[in-house]
Design a protein around this motif. Structure first.
Motif, PDB file in Angstrom:
ATOM      1  N   GLY A 199      34.697  34.212  25.575  1.00  0.00           N
ATOM      2  CA  GLY A 199      35.425  33.854  26.790  1.00  0.00           C
ATOM      3  C   GLY A 199      34.739  32.780  27.609  1.00  0.00           C
ATOM      4  N   ALA A 229      35.017  45.091  23.961  1.00  0.00           N
ATOM      5  CA  ALA A 229      35.800  44.065  24.650  1.00  0.00           C
ATOM      6  C   ALA A 229      34.916  43.265  25.606  1.00  0.00           C
ATOM      7  CB  ALA A 229      36.955  44.719  25.415  1.00  0.00           C
ATOM      8  N   ASN A 281      32.937  40.881  23.519  1.00  0.00           N
ATOM      9  CA  ASN A 281      33.766  39.774  23.055  1.00  0.00           C
ATOM     10  C   ASN A 281      34.083  38.798  24.189  1.00  0.00           C
ATOM     11  OD1 ASN A 281      33.797  40.675  20.437  1.00  0.00           O
ATOM     12  ND2 ASN A 281      35.766  41.688  20.615  1.00  0.00           N
ATOM     13  N   ARG A 282      34.298  39.321  25.404  1.00  0.00           N
ATOM     14  CA  ARG A 282      34.557  38.436  26.538  1.00  0.00           C
ATOM     15  C   ARG A 282      33.348  37.555  26.800  1.00  0.00           C
ATOM     16  NH1 ARG A 282      37.133  43.020  28.710  1.00  0.00           N
ATOM     17  NH2 ARG A 282      35.252  43.612  29.843  1.00  0.00           N
TER      18      ARG A 282
END
Length: 60
Positions: free
Chosen positions: A32, A24, A27-28
């Protein structure tokens, strides 16, 4: 000397949660970003590519 008793199911779950959190975070960092940050990174990458291409030798 006694060993600590470990519940293997709990250890596996803890490891899986840590791996999910790591993914996560990755992915951020990857997805993001704002549009301006993405555009800036693309421009920097294009500039670096042109710079490298400009220094290639033509061996003819």
């Amino acid at each position: 000397m006694s060993a600590d008793i470990v519940n293997l199911r709990t250890v596996r779950k803890r490891k899986a949660r840590a791996e999910k959190e790591e993914q996560a975070a990755h992915n951020r960092a990857r997805f993001g970003r704002s549009r301006a940050e993405k555009d800036k990174a693309a421009a920097e990458q294009a500039l670096a590519r042109r710079h490298i291409d400009g220094h290639q030798r033509d061996d003819e």
